[in-house]
Every structure is written in C-alpha cells, then in structure tokens.
Design a protein around this motif. Structure first.
Motif, PDB file in Angstrom:
ATOM      1  N   SER A  90       9.332 -58.279   2.100  1.00  0.00           N
ATOM      2  CA  SER A  90       9.021 -58.138   3.517  1.00  0.00           C
ATOM      3  C   SER A  90      10.297 -58.068   4.348  1.00  0.00           C
ATOM      4  O   SER A  90      11.299 -58.719   4.039  1.00  0.00           O
ATOM      5  CB  SER A  90       8.163 -59.306   4.006  1.00  0.00           C
ATOM      6  N   ASP A  92      10.231 -59.012   7.474  1.00  0.00           N
ATOM      7  CA  ASP A  92      10.089 -60.039   8.519  1.00  0.00           C
ATOM      8  C   ASP A  92       9.553 -61.317   7.873  1.00  0.00           C
ATOM      9  O   ASP A  92       8.414 -61.716   8.094  1.00  0.00           O
ATOM     10  CB  ASP A  92       9.144 -59.545   9.617  1.00  0.00           C
ATOM     11  N   ALA A 163      -0.743 -60.335  12.081  1.00  0.00           N
ATOM     12  CA  ALA A 163       0.068 -59.404  11.305  1.00  0.00           C
ATOM     13  C   ALA A 163       0.004 -57.995  11.887  1.00  0.00           C
ATOM     14  O   ALA A 163       1.012 -57.268  11.907  1.00  0.00           O
ATOM     15  CB  ALA A 163      -0.400 -59.400   9.853  1.00  0.00           C
ATOM     16  N   ASN A 166       2.233 -58.005  14.991  1.00  0.00           N
ATOM     17  CA  ASN A 166       3.633 -58.208  14.636  1.00  0.00           C
ATOM     18  C   ASN A 166       4.255 -56.947  14.040  1.00  0.00           C
ATOM     19  O   ASN A 166       5.448 -56.693  14.212  1.00  0.00           O
ATOM     20  CB  ASN A 166       3.754 -59.365  13.644  1.00  0.00           C
ATOM     21  N   ALA A 167       3.427 -56.146  13.346  1.00  0.00           N
ATOM     22  CA  ALA A 167       3.929 -54.928  12.711  1.00  0.00           C
ATOM     23  C   ALA A 167       3.738 -53.699  13.585  1.00  0.00           C
ATOM     24  O   ALA A 167       3.834 -52.563  13.097  1.00  0.00           O
ATOM     25  CB  ALA A 167       3.237 -54.730  11.366  1.00  0.00           C
ATOM     26  N   SER A 170       0.035 -51.917  12.647  1.00  0.00           N
ATOM     27  CA  SER A 170      -0.130 -51.427  11.273  1.00  0.00           C
ATOM     28  C   SER A 170      -1.379 -52.031  10.633  1.00  0.00           C
ATOM     29  O   SER A 170      -1.491 -53.259  10.509  1.00  0.00           O
ATOM     30  CB  SER A 170       1.102 -51.782  10.436  1.00  0.00           C
ATOM     31  N   ALA A 173      -0.399 -53.882   7.344  1.00  0.00           N
ATOM     32  CA  ALA A 173       0.118 -55.230   7.589  1.00  0.00           C
ATOM     33  C   ALA A 173      -1.011 -56.173   7.992  1.00  0.00           C
ATOM     34  O   ALA A 173      -1.060 -57.324   7.547  1.00  0.00           O
ATOM     35  CB  ALA A 173       1.186 -55.194   8.671  1.00  0.00           C
TER      36      ALA A 173
END
Length: 292
Positions: A90, A92, A163, A166-167, A170, A173
């Motif tokens: 990853s 992150d 997630a 944060n992505a 996505s 994700a």
C-alpha cells in the motif's frame, strides 16, 4: 448516559470503569447486589435429566493454559498478517493501520451488542478520523436497520466509505476497506469463542462475574439511550448539536416527528409486527420523497 452524552467519555472507558466499580461493590458491599431467586438445588433438580448441565464440564472443553497460548498465538499471526501486506503493497500505510486498529478495538468493546458500540463508531469515524460525513453515517445506520446484524452492516459501510474517500473515490480501495473491516471485526469474535468458551464454562457459576456483568448491562442501557438521541437528532434536525443551547426548534422536521410518534404507538401500544412496520415506513418515505 451522563458520561457518554454530556461528558463525551469514550465508550471503552465507560465499560472498563463500570467493570471496576462492579468489582469493588461486589468485594466490599455484596449485600446490595440482588440475589437470584433460584437456589442451586432447584437448578440441579431442573437439570437432573440432562447430559449437559450448568454444573458439568466436558473434559475436552476444559480450560487449559496450553490451548489458550496456542489460540492467542494464532490470533496474533492472523492479526499482524494484513498489516504486513498493507505495509509492503500500500502507498498509504498510515490510513490502513488506523483502519485495522480502530475496527479491532471496536470488536473488543461490543458489550451490549450493536446498539451500544455504534455511537462510538459513529463518533470516531465522523468526528475523529473524518472518513465520512454525518449524513453519510446516518445513511449507514439506516441501512443497517433494514437488515439483521446491524453492527457488521454499519461497520462494513464505514470501512468502505473510509477507504473509498481516502483513495479519491476508488471502488477497488473501498472494496478492500470493506473486506478488511469485516476481517478485523470477526477475528476477535473467533478468539472470544475458541479461547473464551472454556473460561465461560469455568466461571458460569461465579457470583462475582455475574455481579460485574449486571453492572455492565446497566451501563449499556445508558449507552443505548445515547444512541436513541443520536438517531433522533439526525432524523429531526439533519445534524448533531454540541449542546442543548445550540438546538433551534424552527429547524425541526415535523413530518419525521409525527412519524416517530406514530411508530411508537404502532409498535408499543398496538404491537404491530416490526417487519411490516419497516416496510410501511419505507413506503411512507418513498411517497414523501416523490411528493417533494
């Protein structure tokens, strides 16, 4: 309720302090704790014809330190493995570490079931980590209420949204976040079952444990009341307030308030089947949306 609603005390801390208070009261003033009405002899008579009773311990299910160490070792391996994968693959790792630690912690404090731990999850996910907005959290809570098992539904939703956001939107994700959340929610539960079951068998007649758990039940009742107010604020005002003084009653959604009152009467007074009423509420909401 005062601790979590007015003082904003963390739910895990409330449970730990409650256990400590229950233990102290049982040790020094056990007479104030109510006794069960059934005596041991009555229980023995009731269970005399059964192979498995509250007094019987099955040999292969007995508590053994060696088994506990083996189970804990496997738990640590399974718990650490995703951390290593996220660290290697990853970009992150900080986010995934937060996600894994948070949902592990949430799984360890599910005293009282979903309705006790959900306010804590909502508070941390929205206010602390800022993985999703308050309206999105309410959507997740509503989604959970439409199905059995609201805890895992809502936690998976929070993990996905965290997630996903944060992505940068996505879906891949988000899906990984959903699966990771489910994994870390259930992993401690398996530990509780395999490692904890022999301890339950060993302590089920322990009056001290029963007394402490009765205090935990009382605390959870107050926490569930907090969740009720959390829901009510979101439904009636569309947002949460830091204090009673910040509430503006001209912003109240009167249609929702009326439906709350009707629902209370239908369920409490007239004992309408919950599934039927959920369907009726969904239909009412759809009609309201279309009319507006």
């Amino acid at each position: 309720f005062i601790a979590i609603f007015f003082l904003h005390t963390a739910f895990p801390l409330i449970i730990l302090v409650t256990i400590l208070i229950g233990f102290i009261i049982y040790q020094f003033t056990p007479h104030i704790i109510s006794k069960t009405n059934n005596s041991k002899s009555e229980k023995a008579d009731d269970e005399s014809g059964y192979y498995l009773t509250t007094e019987r311990v099955i040999p292969h299910a007995a508590f053994k330190v060696k088994n506990l160490i083996f189970q804990l070792s496997w738990f640590v391996v399974l718990w650490v493995a995703p951390f290593i994968l996220f660290f290697v693959f990853s970009g992150d790792f900080v986010f995934w570490r937060q996600l894994n630690l948070f949902f592990t912690q949430a799984a360890f404090v599910t005293f009282g079931g979903a309705y006790a731990v959900l306010p804590y999850v909502a508070q941390q996910a929205v206010e602390h980590f800022q993985w999703l907005s308050s309206p999105q959290m309410i959507d997740g809570l509503a989604l959970g209420e439409t199905t059995p098992g609201p805890l895992i539904m809502v936690l998976a939703f929070v993990g996905f949204m965290g997630a996903y956001g944060n992505a940068g939107g996505s879906l891949i994700a988000g899906s990984i976040g959903l699966l990771t959340t489910t994994y870390y929610t259930f992993l401690p539960c398996f530990l509780f079952i395999f490692a904890g079951a022999p301890l339950i068998e060993k302590t089920q007649q322990n009056k001290g444990v029963k007394a402490v758990l009765s205090f935990v039940t009382a605390a959870v009742t107050g926490v569930i009341l907090n969740l009720t107010i959390y829901f009510a604020e979101a439904v009636l005002f569309g947002k949460h307030h830091n204090s009673f003084g910040a509430i503006r009653f001209d912003e109240i959604n009167w249609l929702n308030l009326i439906w709350i009152a009707i629902s209370f009467l239908a369920l409490y007074r007239f004992k309408v089947n919950m599934l039927y009423w959920l369907g009726a509420s969904a239909l009412f909401g759809l009609i309201t949306f279309l009319v507006k």
